[in-house]
Design a protein around this motif. Structure first.
Motif, mmCIF file in Angstrom:
data_model
loop_
_atom_site.group_PDB
_atom_site.id
_atom_site.type_symbol
_atom_site.label_atom_id
_atom_site.label_comp_id
_atom_site.label_asym_id
_atom_site.label_seq_id
_atom_site.Cartn_x
_atom_site.Cartn_y
_atom_site.Cartn_z
ATOM 1 N N PHE A 1 52.599 39.401 19.505
ATOM 2 C CA PHE A 1 52.045 40.305 20.063
ATOM 3 C C PHE A 1 52.635 41.824 20.013
ATOM 4 N N THR A 2 54.195 41.715 20.203
ATOM 5 C CA THR A 2 54.843 43.158 20.381
ATOM 6 C C THR A 2 54.958 43.508 18.787
ATOM 7 N N LYS A 3 54.990 42.441 18.122
ATOM 8 C CA LYS A 3 55.109 43.090 16.525
ATOM 9 C C LYS A 3 53.758 43.627 16.117
ATOM 10 N N ALA A 4 52.779 43.140 16.659
ATOM 11 C CA ALA A 4 51.511 43.726 15.905
ATOM 12 C C ALA A 4 51.406 45.143 16.649
ATOM 13 N N LEU A 5 51.671 45.199 17.988
ATOM 14 C CA LEU A 5 51.606 46.616 18.670
ATOM 15 C C LEU A 5 52.452 47.483 18.229
ATOM 16 N N ASP A 6 53.803 47.133 17.801
ATOM 17 C CA ASP A 6 54.625 48.178 17.081
ATOM 18 C C ASP A 6 54.187 48.599 15.716
ATOM 19 N N LYS A 7 53.359 47.830 15.130
ATOM 20 C CA LYS A 7 52.532 48.269 13.848
ATOM 21 C C LYS A 7 51.304 49.066 14.191
ATOM 22 N N GLY A 8 50.939 49.347 15.498
ATOM 23 C CA GLY A 8 49.606 49.929 15.580
ATOM 24 C C GLY A 8 48.690 49.293 15.266
ATOM 25 N N ASP A 9 48.532 47.766 15.001
ATOM 26 C CA ASP A 9 47.598 47.040 14.543
ATOM 27 C C ASP A 9 46.920 46.221 15.820
ATOM 28 N N PHE A 10 45.962 47.128 16.494
ATOM 29 C CA PHE A 10 45.402 46.609 17.884
ATOM 30 C C PHE A 10 44.434 45.384 17.270
ATOM 31 N N ASP A 11 43.891 45.507 16.350
ATOM 32 C CA ASP A 11 42.972 44.363 16.095
ATOM 33 C C ASP A 11 43.612 43.136 15.504
ATOM 34 N N ALA A 12 44.693 43.151 14.920
ATOM 35 C CA ALA A 12 45.567 41.829 14.890
ATOM 36 C C ALA A 12 46.172 41.193 16.258
ATOM 37 N N ALA A 13 46.388 42.365 16.868
ATOM 38 C CA ALA A 13 46.992 41.974 18.299
ATOM 39 C C ALA A 13 45.631 41.267 19.043
ATOM 40 N N ALA A 14 44.523 41.698 19.120
ATOM 41 C CA ALA A 14 43.555 41.131 19.792
ATOM 42 C C ALA A 14 43.026 39.691 19.252
ATOM 43 N N LYS A 15 43.158 39.558 17.827
ATOM 44 C CA LYS A 15 42.747 38.441 17.174
ATOM 45 C C LYS A 15 43.872 37.306 17.898
ATOM 46 N N LEU A 16 45.125 37.767 17.626
ATOM 47 C CA LEU A 16 46.100 36.739 18.200
ATOM 48 C C LEU A 16 45.953 36.305 19.561
ATOM 49 N N LEU A 17 45.611 37.231 20.462
ATOM 50 C CA LEU A 17 45.279 36.782 21.773
ATOM 51 C C LEU A 17 43.937 35.932 21.862
ATOM 52 N N ALA A 18 43.025 36.152 21.042
ATOM 53 C CA ALA A 18 41.768 35.648 21.209
ATOM 54 C C ALA A 18 41.836 33.988 20.615
ATOM 55 N N LYS A 19 43.016 33.729 19.966
ATOM 56 C CA LYS A 19 43.055 32.364 19.637
ATOM 57 C C LYS A 19 43.512 31.592 20.652
ATOM 58 N N HIS A 20 43.995 32.008 21.916
ATOM 59 C CA HIS A 20 44.597 31.186 22.775
ATOM 60 C C HIS A 20 43.461 31.328 24.018
ATOM 61 N N ASN A 21 43.321 30.270 24.858
ATOM 62 C CA ASN A 21 42.556 30.334 26.163
ATOM 63 C C ASN A 21 43.605 30.134 27.148
ATOM 64 N N SER A 22 44.118 31.304 27.827
ATOM 65 C CA SER A 22 45.328 30.907 28.778
ATOM 66 C C SER A 22 45.078 32.370 29.814
ATOM 67 N N MET A 23 45.760 32.394 30.760
ATOM 68 C CA MET A 23 45.625 33.210 31.648
ATOM 69 C C MET A 23 46.527 34.559 31.112
ATOM 70 N N GLU A 24 47.403 34.408 30.785
ATOM 71 C CA GLU A 24 48.280 35.482 29.884
ATOM 72 C C GLU A 24 47.460 36.182 28.827
ATOM 73 N N THR A 25 46.905 35.404 27.757
ATOM 74 C CA THR A 25 46.177 36.063 26.654
ATOM 75 C C THR A 25 45.009 36.517 27.187
ATOM 76 N N ASN A 26 44.108 35.802 28.008
ATOM 77 C CA ASN A 26 42.966 36.493 28.417
ATOM 78 C C ASN A 26 42.942 37.690 29.257
ATOM 79 N N VAL A 27 43.956 37.788 29.992
ATOM 80 C CA VAL A 27 44.207 38.964 31.064
ATOM 81 C C VAL A 27 44.580 40.098 30.078
ATOM 82 N N THR A 28 45.288 40.049 29.256
ATOM 83 C CA THR A 28 45.906 40.759 28.261
ATOM 84 C C THR A 28 44.901 41.277 27.370
#
Length: 219
Positions: free
Chosen positions: A60-87
């Motif tokens: 997630f940090t690497k995707a944000l460092d690149k400014g790729d918010f779409d990739a960061a969102a896709k990464l989080l969407a792959k998981h169903n957890s409190m951490e990823t859903n809230v973020t």
């Protein structure tokens, strides 16, 4: 109230079904099934939502460092957890500014925490009250044992001891229900606390990136 009237009232009360200890054991048995059902359901719930937090955070940090918010969102969407859903809830509103994102994160965390803590109050209630229910059953059993002894005190000793032993089973069953409930409640609360801590860590990464991006735009 004279002595005979008091004795008559006591005898009538003792004859009521509520003053028999058997129903207490059946109640405790039902509560034990309820406790086990909650434990199993919550265990599977938390297991399905467990993630490799450090790995997700690094990606997630690497995707944000690149400014790729779409990739960061896709990464989080792959998981169903409190951490990823809230973020993810905050990330989807990144274009609204850090203040709005912070509000989105707070709302999402409150909902997720409520979902994670669902039914834990049942375990807490069983843990704190089952011993008292068992003790109540024991008291009822002892009362009836002494009642039988009063009918024939000469030949009732063995029967009374047997009755008291059976009555003490209610206390033992109450503890048997309460102890696993206490352990499970503490374990599950620890899981919720860890999830909240991890969520805070992941959302801080997001907020730091949004604030730094906002400063860069202003400059």
């Amino acid at each position: 109230m004279n002595t005979n009237a008091a004795e008559g009232l006591v005898q009538r009360l003792l004859s009521l079904p509520v003053f028999r200890s058997e129903w207490v054991l059946w109640l405790l048995l039902s509560l034990s099934f309820l406790s086990v059902a909650v434990m199993v359901e919550r265990w599977f719930f938390y297991r399905r939502r467990k993630i490799n937090f450090e790995a997700v955070k690094d990606e997630f940090t690497k995707a944000l460092d690149k400014g790729d918010f779409d990739a960061a969102a896709k990464l989080l969407a792959k998981h169903n957890s409190m951490e990823t859903n809230v973020t993810l809830a905050g990330l989807r509103g990144y274009d609204k500014g850090p203040e709005s994102v912070d509000e989105l994160l707070a709302g999402a965390l409150s909902r997720a925490k409520g979902e994670y803590e669902r039914r834990l109050s049942i375990l807490a209630t069983l843990a704190s009250n089952s011993p008292y229910i068992g003790l109540f059953g024991t008291v009822l059993g002892i009362v009836h044992s002494f009642k039988e002894m009063s009918k024939d005190i000469t030949n009732a000793s063995a029967g009374v001891m047997s009755g008291i032993a059976e009555a003490l089973i209610a206390t033992a069953v109450g503890l048997l229900v309460a102890i696993p409930a206490v352990v499970a409640y503490n374990v599950f609360k620890g899981m919720v606390k860890d999830a909240v801590t991890n969520t805070d860590g992941l959302t801080r990464v997001l907020m730091a990136e949004l604030k730094s991006a906002g400063k860069a735009v202003k400059e």
